[in-house]
Enzyme design. Structure first.
Site, PDB file in Angstrom:
ATOM      1  N   GLY A  90       4.481   4.393  -3.712  1.00  0.00           N
ATOM      2  CA  GLY A  90       5.307   4.546  -4.899  1.00  0.00           C
ATOM      3  C   GLY A  90       6.691   5.098  -4.655  1.00  0.00           C
ATOM      4  O   GLY A  90       7.526   5.096  -5.574  1.00  0.00           O
ATOM      5  N   ASN A 134      10.134  -5.496  -0.373  1.00  0.00           N
ATOM      6  CA  ASN A 134       8.764  -4.977  -0.469  1.00  0.00           C
ATOM      7  C   ASN A 134       7.763  -5.801   0.343  1.00  0.00           C
ATOM      8  O   ASN A 134       6.732  -6.259  -0.178  1.00  0.00           O
ATOM      9  CB  ASN A 134       8.337  -4.935  -1.945  1.00  0.00           C
ATOM     10  CG  ASN A 134       7.690  -3.611  -2.322  1.00  0.00           C
ATOM     11  OD1 ASN A 134       7.055  -2.973  -1.486  1.00  0.00           O
ATOM     12  ND2 ASN A 134       7.853  -3.209  -3.553  1.00  0.00           N
ATOM     13  N   ASP A 165       0.442   6.505  -7.529  1.00  0.00           N
ATOM     14  CA  ASP A 165       1.699   5.828  -7.195  1.00  0.00           C
ATOM     15  C   ASP A 165       2.856   6.261  -8.065  1.00  0.00           C
ATOM     16  O   ASP A 165       3.995   6.278  -7.607  1.00  0.00           O
ATOM     17  CB  ASP A 165       1.518   4.312  -7.312  1.00  0.00           C
ATOM     18  CG  ASP A 165       0.808   3.716  -6.109  1.00  0.00           C
ATOM     19  OD1 ASP A 165       0.121   4.466  -5.399  1.00  0.00           O
ATOM     20  OD2 ASP A 165       0.945   2.493  -5.883  1.00  0.00           O
ATOM     21  N   ARG A 218      -8.457  -8.290  -4.553  1.00  0.00           N
ATOM     22  CA  ARG A 218      -7.627  -8.917  -5.585  1.00  0.00           C
ATOM     23  C   ARG A 218      -7.713 -10.441  -5.561  1.00  0.00           C
ATOM     24  O   ARG A 218      -7.083 -11.097  -6.390  1.00  0.00           O
ATOM     25  CB  ARG A 218      -6.179  -8.480  -5.401  1.00  0.00           C
ATOM     26  CG  ARG A 218      -5.533  -9.050  -4.163  1.00  0.00           C
ATOM     27  CD  ARG A 218      -4.330  -8.313  -3.655  1.00  0.00           C
ATOM     28  NE  ARG A 218      -3.309  -7.992  -4.622  1.00  0.00           N
ATOM     29  CZ  ARG A 218      -2.149  -7.419  -4.274  1.00  0.00           C
ATOM     30  NH1 ARG A 218      -1.913  -7.124  -3.003  1.00  0.00           N
ATOM     31  NH2 ARG A 218      -1.244  -7.145  -5.187  1.00  0.00           N
ATOM     32  N   ASP A 241       9.435   2.427  -5.112  1.00  0.00           N
ATOM     33  CA  ASP A 241       9.559   2.008  -6.510  1.00  0.00           C
ATOM     34  C   ASP A 241      10.310   3.067  -7.320  1.00  0.00           C
ATOM     35  O   ASP A 241      11.151   2.729  -8.162  1.00  0.00           O
ATOM     36  CB  ASP A 241       8.173   1.768  -7.111  1.00  0.00           C
ATOM     37  CG  ASP A 241       7.357   0.792  -6.294  1.00  0.00           C
ATOM     38  OD1 ASP A 241       7.922  -0.219  -5.838  1.00  0.00           O
ATOM     39  OD2 ASP A 241       6.151   1.041  -6.100  1.00  0.00           O
ATOM     40  N   GLY A 275      14.803   4.810   7.108  1.00  0.00           N
ATOM     41  CA  GLY A 275      13.982   5.926   7.550  1.00  0.00           C
ATOM     42  C   GLY A 275      14.751   7.236   7.433  1.00  0.00           C
ATOM     43  O   GLY A 275      15.328   7.538   6.391  1.00  0.00           O
ATOM     44  N   TYR A 316      -7.787  -4.339  -0.184  1.00  0.00           N
ATOM     45  CA  TYR A 316      -7.468  -5.002  -1.442  1.00  0.00           C
ATOM     46  C   TYR A 316      -8.628  -5.901  -1.866  1.00  0.00           C
ATOM     47  O   TYR A 316      -9.128  -6.692  -1.075  1.00  0.00           O
ATOM     48  CB  TYR A 316      -6.201  -5.850  -1.307  1.00  0.00           C
ATOM     49  CG  TYR A 316      -4.924  -5.042  -1.221  1.00  0.00           C
ATOM     50  CD1 TYR A 316      -4.346  -4.497  -2.366  1.00  0.00           C
ATOM     51  CD2 TYR A 316      -4.297  -4.827   0.008  1.00  0.00           C
ATOM     52  CE1 TYR A 316      -3.180  -3.759  -2.296  1.00  0.00           C
ATOM     53  CE2 TYR A 316      -3.117  -4.096   0.090  1.00  0.00           C
ATOM     54  CZ  TYR A 316      -2.570  -3.558  -1.068  1.00  0.00           C
ATOM     55  OH  TYR A 316      -1.410  -2.832  -0.990  1.00  0.00           O
ATOM     56  N   ASN A 326       4.915   0.569 -11.335  1.00  0.00           N
ATOM     57  CA  ASN A 326       5.465   1.842 -10.874  1.00  0.00           C
ATOM     58  C   ASN A 326       6.943   1.941 -11.234  1.00  0.00           C
ATOM     59  O   ASN A 326       7.424   2.972 -11.713  1.00  0.00           O
ATOM     60  CB  ASN A 326       5.333   1.978  -9.356  1.00  0.00           C
ATOM     61  CG  ASN A 326       3.906   2.005  -8.868  1.00  0.00           C
ATOM     62  OD1 ASN A 326       2.979   2.293  -9.623  1.00  0.00           O
ATOM     63  ND2 ASN A 326       3.719   1.694  -7.597  1.00  0.00           N
TER      64      ASN A 326
END
Length: 316
Positions: free
Chosen positions: A256, A169, A295, A110, A259, A227, A108, A41
């Site tokens: 996204g 992240n 994203d 993965r 990013d 925020g 997920y 992204n």
């Protein structure tokens, strides 16, 4: 032979996301397919803003892997160093029916995926030749099946580059607060710019002032999103600058945004902008990114972002 492009290099796992939209997965008649992944992204966001980007990692030698590579190439991201793994699949992410807070439920798939086993090595070293900078996220450093080694290599071997950024992240599904504090302690001394949110800092059991002190001791600039409160830019000399955030009126998906924010800050700083100007661009880019279900599809092109910066902003 042509000179190497002065790109920003990043490494991570790119996945395919299947999105049920406003339905449960088991009730959906169709699923939207998107290519996702924090580092990819970011790379797409950079290219759209006029900064060459090079993404490294691994995908499965399967249709999803081919979809990832096709999408990245279509955006202009250099994926020449991405490995195609014949033994492991491309990772999947499934977005289910949003909860009462509007946040999609995410599953997920993965474990054992190709991206997690990417270890860097010679290809990553070659990708840094002539590079202008790097970007690493805590997601890659938290993967302990090989990808963490590649992310660490990027941090170590890119220490002399002009741009060196780390985005915390936090994903607590990948590891507990103690593991993330270890990642933070490792990455901070090796990065010149550190992106985080106040929510992430609290999730790790840290106080903002404590984190700011750590960043200052290592000479790292802390860009802290808070925020709806002003984003703080904390420089190693102790100065604090605050920038009002920007929000889209009708966000579709929150994925996204961070990013796109980091990509815009990077692009503007590499172009000689002040920290305030870069963060203002970052806020607008993040607000634009949430306009779509994907994203990076909503991430702005440079002319779009420059036009917004010259004119009325989105809802503040």
């Amino acid at each position: 032979m042509s000179e190497p492009v002065a790109a920003v290099v990043t490494v991570g796992e790119a996945l395919v996301a299947l999105d049920a939209g406003d339905s449960r997965v088991e009730d959906a008649s169709s699923l939207a397919l998107h290519v996702v992944g924090a580092e990819l992204n970011y790379a797409v966001g950079l290219v759209r803003l006029g900064v060459p980007a090079r993404f490294l990692g691994a995908v499965g030698a399967d249709p999803f892997g081919r979809r990832v590579l096709r999408a990245a190439r279509a955006e202009g991201v250099d994926v020449a160093g991405v490995e195609s793994d014949p033994e492991r699949p491309t990772g999947l992410m499934v977005k289910d029916l949003p909860g009462l807070d509007g946040e999609p439920s995410v599953l997920y798939l993965r474990r054992g995926s190709a991206g997690g086993f990417y270890r860097g090595g010679a290809r990553l070293r070659e990708a840094l030749v002539g590079a202008r900078g790097f970007h690493v996220t805590g997601i890659s450093l938290c993967r302990q099946d090989g990808l963490d080694q590649a992310a660490a290599q990027l941090l170590e071997e890119g220490r002399q580059l002009e741009w060196r950024s780390f985005d915390l992240n936090v994903r607590l599904r990948l590891g507990g607060p103690e593991r993330w504090r270890e990642i933070l302690a490792y990455a901070l001394p090796r990065a010149a710019t550190f992106f985080a949110t106040e929510e992430e800092v609290r999730a790790l059991g840290l106080e903002v002032e404590e984190l700011a002190g750590l960043a200052a001791r290592h000479g790292t600039v802390l860009v802290l999103r808070r925020g709806r409160r002003p984003t703080e830019i904390r420089t190693p000399d102790g100065a604090v600058e605050r920038v009002e955030p920007v929000y889209a009126r009708r966000p579709v998906s929150p994925f996204g945004a961070g990013d796109a924010f980091a990509a815009a800050v990077t692009a503007w700083r590499l172009g000689g902008a002040s920290w305030r100007e870069a963060v203002e661009a970052g806020h607008l880019a993040g607000a634009m990114a949430v306009r779509t279900g994907g994203d990076f599809e909503g991430a702005p092109y440079r002319e779009e972002l420059e036009a917004l910066l010259r004119g009325p902003a989105l809802q503040r």
